[in-house]
Scaffold this motif. Structure first.
Motif, PDB file in Angstrom:
ATOM      1  N   PRO A  27       0.814  -1.222   0.000  1.00  0.00           N
ATOM      2  CA  PRO A  27       0.000   0.000   0.000  1.00  0.00           C
ATOM      3  C   PRO A  27       0.847   1.272   0.000  1.00  0.00           C
ATOM      4  O   PRO A  27       0.455   2.270  -0.608  1.00  0.00           O
ATOM      5  CB  PRO A  27      -0.807  -0.098   1.293  1.00  0.00           C
ATOM      6  CG  PRO A  27      -0.819  -1.541   1.631  1.00  0.00           C
ATOM      7  CD  PRO A  27       0.463  -2.105   1.107  1.00  0.00           C
ATOM      8  N   ALA A  28       1.996   1.247   0.664  1.00  0.00           N
ATOM      9  CA  ALA A  28       2.843   2.445   0.679  1.00  0.00           C
ATOM     10  C   ALA A  28       3.352   2.761  -0.726  1.00  0.00           C
ATOM     11  O   ALA A  28       3.307   3.921  -1.166  1.00  0.00           O
ATOM     12  CB  ALA A  28       4.015   2.254   1.635  1.00  0.00           C
ATOM     13  N   LEU A  29       3.818   1.751  -1.423  1.00  0.00           N
ATOM     14  CA  LEU A  29       4.344   1.959  -2.774  1.00  0.00           C
ATOM     15  C   LEU A  29       3.250   2.403  -3.731  1.00  0.00           C
ATOM     16  O   LEU A  29       3.367   3.441  -4.396  1.00  0.00           O
ATOM     17  CB  LEU A  29       5.013   0.683  -3.295  1.00  0.00           C
ATOM     18  CG  LEU A  29       5.464   0.737  -4.752  1.00  0.00           C
ATOM     19  CD1 LEU A  29       6.665   1.661  -4.876  1.00  0.00           C
ATOM     20  CD2 LEU A  29       5.776  -0.632  -5.269  1.00  0.00           C
ATOM     21  N   LEU A  52      -5.758   0.568  -2.716  1.00  0.00           N
ATOM     22  CA  LEU A  52      -6.505  -0.689  -2.870  1.00  0.00           C
ATOM     23  C   LEU A  52      -5.699  -1.725  -3.643  1.00  0.00           C
ATOM     24  O   LEU A  52      -5.653  -2.904  -3.259  1.00  0.00           O
ATOM     25  CB  LEU A  52      -7.843  -0.425  -3.559  1.00  0.00           C
ATOM     26  CG  LEU A  52      -8.880   0.329  -2.739  1.00  0.00           C
ATOM     27  CD1 LEU A  52     -10.092   0.676  -3.593  1.00  0.00           C
ATOM     28  CD2 LEU A  52      -9.291  -0.482  -1.528  1.00  0.00           C
ATOM     29  N   ILE A  53      -5.079  -1.299  -4.714  1.00  0.00           N
ATOM     30  CA  ILE A  53      -4.234  -2.218  -5.491  1.00  0.00           C
ATOM     31  C   ILE A  53      -3.085  -2.729  -4.631  1.00  0.00           C
ATOM     32  O   ILE A  53      -2.752  -3.908  -4.649  1.00  0.00           O
ATOM     33  CB  ILE A  53      -3.715  -1.533  -6.770  1.00  0.00           C
ATOM     34  CG1 ILE A  53      -4.859  -1.325  -7.747  1.00  0.00           C
ATOM     35  CG2 ILE A  53      -2.594  -2.344  -7.420  1.00  0.00           C
ATOM     36  CD1 ILE A  53      -4.521  -0.460  -8.936  1.00  0.00           C
ATOM     37  N   GLY A  54      -2.478  -1.841  -3.837  1.00  0.00           N
ATOM     38  CA  GLY A  54      -1.388  -2.238  -2.959  1.00  0.00           C
ATOM     39  C   GLY A  54      -1.815  -3.248  -1.920  1.00  0.00           C
ATOM     40  O   GLY A  54      -1.099  -4.214  -1.641  1.00  0.00           O
ATOM     41  N   PHE A  55      -2.988  -3.041  -1.305  1.00  0.00           N
ATOM     42  CA  PHE A  55      -3.490  -4.000  -0.319  1.00  0.00           C
ATOM     43  C   PHE A  55      -3.735  -5.363  -0.946  1.00  0.00           C
ATOM     44  O   PHE A  55      -3.318  -6.393  -0.414  1.00  0.00           O
ATOM     45  CB  PHE A  55      -4.785  -3.498   0.329  1.00  0.00           C
ATOM     46  CG  PHE A  55      -4.573  -2.518   1.437  1.00  0.00           C
ATOM     47  CD1 PHE A  55      -3.853  -2.856   2.563  1.00  0.00           C
ATOM     48  CD2 PHE A  55      -5.110  -1.251   1.358  1.00  0.00           C
ATOM     49  CE1 PHE A  55      -3.656  -1.950   3.584  1.00  0.00           C
ATOM     50  CE2 PHE A  55      -4.922  -0.328   2.372  1.00  0.00           C
ATOM     51  CZ  PHE A  55      -4.194  -0.684   3.498  1.00  0.00           C
ATOM     52  N   VAL A  56      -4.407  -5.373  -2.077  1.00  0.00           N
ATOM     53  CA  VAL A  56      -4.715  -6.638  -2.744  1.00  0.00           C
ATOM     54  C   VAL A  56      -3.437  -7.351  -3.163  1.00  0.00           C
ATOM     55  O   VAL A  56      -3.279  -8.559  -2.935  1.00  0.00           O
ATOM     56  CB  VAL A  56      -5.645  -6.404  -3.951  1.00  0.00           C
ATOM     57  CG1 VAL A  56      -5.777  -7.659  -4.788  1.00  0.00           C
ATOM     58  CG2 VAL A  56      -7.015  -5.937  -3.470  1.00  0.00           C
ATOM     59  N   TYR A  60      -1.987 -10.904  -1.671  1.00  0.00           N
ATOM     60  CA  TYR A  60      -1.745 -12.007  -2.604  1.00  0.00           C
ATOM     61  C   TYR A  60      -0.315 -12.524  -2.481  1.00  0.00           C
ATOM     62  O   TYR A  60      -0.089 -13.738  -2.465  1.00  0.00           O
ATOM     63  CB  TYR A  60      -2.032 -11.562  -4.039  1.00  0.00           C
ATOM     64  CG  TYR A  60      -1.735 -12.640  -5.046  1.00  0.00           C
ATOM     65  CD1 TYR A  60      -2.578 -13.738  -5.167  1.00  0.00           C
ATOM     66  CD2 TYR A  60      -0.603 -12.578  -5.848  1.00  0.00           C
ATOM     67  CE1 TYR A  60      -2.303 -14.744  -6.072  1.00  0.00           C
ATOM     68  CE2 TYR A  60      -0.323 -13.573  -6.753  1.00  0.00           C
ATOM     69  CZ  TYR A  60      -1.173 -14.659  -6.867  1.00  0.00           C
ATOM     70  OH  TYR A  60      -0.878 -15.652  -7.756  1.00  0.00           O
ATOM     71  N   ILE A  61       0.643 -11.628  -2.380  1.00  0.00           N
ATOM     72  CA  ILE A  61       2.044 -12.045  -2.234  1.00  0.00           C
ATOM     73  C   ILE A  61       2.239 -12.829  -0.941  1.00  0.00           C
ATOM     74  O   ILE A  61       2.916 -13.862  -0.922  1.00  0.00           O
ATOM     75  CB  ILE A  61       2.985 -10.823  -2.294  1.00  0.00           C
ATOM     76  CG1 ILE A  61       3.005 -10.266  -3.709  1.00  0.00           C
ATOM     77  CG2 ILE A  61       4.392 -11.184  -1.834  1.00  0.00           C
ATOM     78  CD1 ILE A  61       3.689  -8.923  -3.832  1.00  0.00           C
ATOM     79  N   VAL A  62       1.628 -12.370   0.144  1.00  0.00           N
ATOM     80  CA  VAL A  62       1.727 -13.090   1.418  1.00  0.00           C
ATOM     81  C   VAL A  62       1.107 -14.470   1.285  1.00  0.00           C
ATOM     82  O   VAL A  62       1.638 -15.464   1.760  1.00  0.00           O
ATOM     83  CB  VAL A  62       1.078 -12.278   2.563  1.00  0.00           C
ATOM     84  CG1 VAL A  62       0.877 -13.138   3.799  1.00  0.00           C
ATOM     85  CG2 VAL A  62       1.927 -11.062   2.887  1.00  0.00           C
ATOM     86  N   TYR A  63      -0.035 -14.548   0.608  1.00  0.00           N
ATOM     87  CA  TYR A  63      -0.690 -15.840   0.425  1.00  0.00           C
ATOM     88  C   TYR A  63       0.184 -16.794  -0.382  1.00  0.00           C
ATOM     89  O   TYR A  63       0.329 -17.961  -0.036  1.00  0.00           O
ATOM     90  CB  TYR A  63      -2.038 -15.652  -0.278  1.00  0.00           C
ATOM     91  CG  TYR A  63      -2.679 -16.956  -0.685  1.00  0.00           C
ATOM     92  CD1 TYR A  63      -3.215 -17.810   0.266  1.00  0.00           C
ATOM     93  CD2 TYR A  63      -2.709 -17.329  -2.014  1.00  0.00           C
ATOM     94  CE1 TYR A  63      -3.784 -19.009  -0.117  1.00  0.00           C
ATOM     95  CE2 TYR A  63      -3.265 -18.528  -2.403  1.00  0.00           C
ATOM     96  CZ  TYR A  63      -3.811 -19.363  -1.453  1.00  0.00           C
ATOM     97  OH  TYR A  63      -4.361 -20.558  -1.829  1.00  0.00           O
ATOM     98  N   VAL A  64       0.769 -16.305  -1.451  1.00  0.00           N
ATOM     99  CA  VAL A  64       1.596 -17.161  -2.309  1.00  0.00           C
ATOM    100  C   VAL A  64       2.843 -17.630  -1.561  1.00  0.00           C
ATOM    101  O   VAL A  64       3.219 -18.793  -1.635  1.00  0.00           O
ATOM    102  CB  VAL A  64       1.969 -16.432  -3.619  1.00  0.00           C
ATOM    103  CG1 VAL A  64       3.054 -17.167  -4.374  1.00  0.00           C
ATOM    104  CG2 VAL A  64       0.739 -16.247  -4.485  1.00  0.00           C
ATOM    105  N   ARG A  65       3.482 -16.726  -0.817  1.00  0.00           N
ATOM    106  CA  ARG A  65       4.724 -17.083  -0.138  1.00  0.00           C
ATOM    107  C   ARG A  65       4.506 -17.945   1.098  1.00  0.00           C
ATOM    108  O   ARG A  65       5.274 -18.850   1.371  1.00  0.00           O
ATOM    109  CB  ARG A  65       5.468 -15.829   0.294  1.00  0.00           C
ATOM    110  CG  ARG A  65       6.150 -15.111  -0.796  1.00  0.00           C
ATOM    111  CD  ARG A  65       6.997 -14.007  -0.231  1.00  0.00           C
ATOM    112  NE  ARG A  65       7.578 -13.196  -1.279  1.00  0.00           N
ATOM    113  CZ  ARG A  65       8.160 -12.049  -1.066  1.00  0.00           C
ATOM    114  NH1 ARG A  65       8.231 -11.562   0.147  1.00  0.00           N
ATOM    115  NH2 ARG A  65       8.662 -11.373  -2.068  1.00  0.00           N
TER     116      ARG A  65
END
Length: 69
Positions: A27-29, A52-56, A60-65
């Motif tokens: 979200p920061a980026l 919103l894009i940053g949160f999603v 998603y990255i956390v879920y994949v990793r």
């Protein structure tokens, strides 16, 4: 045996910091990118869209990793 426990604890802490930094960086980026676009075009919606894009993306990255077993 104590060394293995210490390594497991350190590994767990590293995983937690990795999750936190990923969830904050997205979200920061993208919020920052949206803010810059808002400043360039004089709008008010790009920063919200970027957040919103940053949160999603970060979830998603956390879920994949870390979420898949």
């Amino acid at each position: 045996m104590s060394d293995k426990t210490d390594k497991d604890t350190q590994s767990g802490k590293a995983d937690v910091w990795s999750l936190i930094s990923t969830l904050l960086a997205g979200p920061a980026l993208w919020g920052g990118v949206g803010y810059l676009i808002d400043q360039a075009v004089g709008g008010k919606t790009w920063m919200i869209l970027g957040l919103l894009i940053g949160f999603v993306a970060s979830f998603y990255i956390v879920y994949v990793r870390h979420g898949r077993s």
